[in-house]
Design an enzyme around this catalytic site. Sequence first.
Site, PDB file in Angstrom:
ATOM      1  N   ASN A 158      32.255   2.572 -12.685  1.00 57.60           N
ATOM      2  CA  ASN A 158      33.314   2.031 -14.097  1.00 57.60           C
ATOM      3  C   ASN A 158      33.147   0.653 -14.743  1.00 57.60           C
ATOM      4  O   ASN A 158      34.036  -0.193 -13.452  1.00 57.60           O
ATOM      5  CB  ASN A 158      34.849   2.535 -14.242  1.00 57.60           C
ATOM      6  CG  ASN A 158      34.880   2.390 -15.668  1.00 57.60           C
ATOM      7  OD1 ASN A 158      34.175   1.880 -16.322  1.00 57.60           O
ATOM      8  ND2 ASN A 158      36.702   2.583 -15.674  1.00 57.60           N
ATOM      9  N   LYS A 188      33.803  -0.946 -16.750  1.00 61.03           N
ATOM     10  CA  LYS A 188      34.431  -1.603 -17.842  1.00 61.03           C
ATOM     11  C   LYS A 188      33.873  -2.234 -19.292  1.00 61.03           C
ATOM     12  O   LYS A 188      32.381  -1.743 -19.492  1.00 61.03           O
ATOM     13  CB  LYS A 188      35.804  -2.216 -17.674  1.00 61.03           C
ATOM     14  CG  LYS A 188      36.661  -1.185 -16.130  1.00 61.03           C
ATOM     15  CD  LYS A 188      38.147  -1.148 -16.054  1.00 61.03           C
ATOM     16  CE  LYS A 188      38.467  -0.584 -14.763  1.00 61.03           C
ATOM     17  NZ  LYS A 188      39.495  -0.504 -15.127  1.00 61.03           N
ATOM     18  N   HIS A 231      40.159   7.569 -19.676  1.00 60.30           N
ATOM     19  CA  HIS A 231      40.678   6.666 -18.815  1.00 60.30           C
ATOM     20  C   HIS A 231      42.106   6.134 -19.270  1.00 60.30           C
ATOM     21  O   HIS A 231      42.137   6.163 -20.293  1.00 60.30           O
ATOM     22  CB  HIS A 231      39.876   5.869 -18.879  1.00 60.30           C
ATOM     23  CG  HIS A 231      39.754   4.533 -17.548  1.00 60.30           C
ATOM     24  ND1 HIS A 231      41.330   3.419 -17.947  1.00 60.30           N
ATOM     25  CD2 HIS A 231      39.396   4.326 -16.248  1.00 60.30           C
ATOM     26  CE1 HIS A 231      40.443   2.741 -16.745  1.00 60.30           C
ATOM     27  NE2 HIS A 231      39.516   2.894 -16.121  1.00 60.30           N
ATOM     28  N   GLU A 276      42.756   3.036 -19.788  1.00 54.48           N
ATOM     29  CA  GLU A 276      43.008   1.968 -20.578  1.00 54.48           C
ATOM     30  C   GLU A 276      42.620   2.250 -21.472  1.00 54.48           C
ATOM     31  O   GLU A 276      43.401   1.846 -22.796  1.00 54.48           O
ATOM     32  CB  GLU A 276      42.364   0.814 -20.032  1.00 54.48           C
ATOM     33  CG  GLU A 276      42.440   0.587 -18.652  1.00 54.48           C
ATOM     34  CD  GLU A 276      41.104  -0.263 -18.071  1.00 54.48           C
ATOM     35  OE1 GLU A 276      40.537  -0.481 -18.432  1.00 54.48           O
ATOM     36  OE2 GLU A 276      42.259  -0.769 -16.685  1.00 54.48           O
ATOM     37  N   GLU A 300      43.894   8.681 -10.729  1.00 58.95           N
ATOM     38  CA  GLU A 300      43.826   7.808 -10.782  1.00 58.95           C
ATOM     39  C   GLU A 300      44.962   7.083 -11.300  1.00 58.95           C
ATOM     40  O   GLU A 300      45.892   6.811 -12.582  1.00 58.95           O
ATOM     41  CB  GLU A 300      43.162   7.061 -12.339  1.00 58.95           C
ATOM     42  CG  GLU A 300      41.347   6.852 -11.943  1.00 58.95           C
ATOM     43  CD  GLU A 300      40.333   6.425 -12.344  1.00 58.95           C
ATOM     44  OE1 GLU A 300      39.730   5.597 -11.647  1.00 58.95           O
ATOM     45  OE2 GLU A 300      40.338   5.621 -13.595  1.00 58.95           O
ATOM     46  N   GLY A 353      43.326  -1.606 -10.782  1.00 55.37           N
ATOM     47  CA  GLY A 353      43.125  -3.420 -11.069  1.00 55.37           C
ATOM     48  C   GLY A 353      43.719  -4.227 -10.703  1.00 55.37           C
ATOM     49  O   GLY A 353      43.856  -5.383 -11.409  1.00 55.37           O
ATOM     50  N   SER A 401      42.093   0.557  -7.600  1.00 51.89           N
ATOM     51  CA  SER A 401      41.338  -0.462  -6.770  1.00 51.89           C
ATOM     52  C   SER A 401      40.778   0.028  -5.579  1.00 51.89           C
ATOM     53  O   SER A 401      41.566  -0.870  -3.608  1.00 51.89           O
ATOM     54  CB  SER A 401      42.892  -1.111  -5.717  1.00 51.89           C
ATOM     55  OG  SER A 401      43.777  -1.856  -7.145  1.00 51.89           O
TER      56      SER A 401
END
Length: 249
Positions: A11, A13, A96, A98, A167, A173, A211
């Site tokens: 990904n 991003k 996701h 985010e 996730e 991150g 991560s």
Amino acid sequence: MTTKKKLIAGNWKMNGGIAANDALVRAVVAGLKDAACTVAVCVPAPYLAQVQMLRHGTPLELGAQDVSSHEQGAFTGEVSAAMLKDFGVRYAIVGHSERRRYHGETDQLVADKAKAALAHGITPIVCVGETLAEREAGHTEEVVKRQLAAVVHANGHCISEIVVAYEPVWAIGTGRTATPEQAQQVHAVLRAQLKAATEHAGRMPILYGGSMNAANAASLLAQPDIDGGLIGGASLKAADFLQIIAAAR
Ligand code: PEP
């Protein structure tokens, strides 16, 4: 122990650029020859055409990072599943954390996006995961089950065609990874939920994301219900991404 082919999806991003993408995709493709797993990169929408050309004729699969829940029309800024299909997209990340956090995406919207993707033959990678506060309050299972239930409910028998990505939000991150045992525990819960919905649950990929890197990939991927990884930061460096791919056997 599952023996199905693992899936490693990068990904990117909101990262990349014409020159950087060119170098990254060429380096990844060059290292894919002996890959035992399926490999995809989920790239920003403006670069789908570029990466589609770079990957053409190689085993690298193309993914998007989002998809509209709508078919077409007055939805400024959105990209439909049919448009993604035009560019050879095989996977689309939906839900996701985010997007849930910064764009207010609800469980129902995520379920509708998964449905839109499936209707066009694109495999949604459905992300679920708890925040740190939810984990510390003992709500991890309840949160991921609620998120997945919305997608199961909206997609009926097509549910066997999705990919799930666990996730944990606190691991994305942050450099803080779930231990293999913590991840396996949640993956087993998700597998059981899928089993209640479809007889094909055993062959459905459940990815871990948060991560994951060259150093921790092997131990995570050795867990019986971890069928691959959704990789953020480490997918931007070809050497790191290839090491994770090599660990996915
Ligand atoms: C992600 O964005 O899906 C992700 C897992 O990111 P990272 O690997 O950087 O934690």
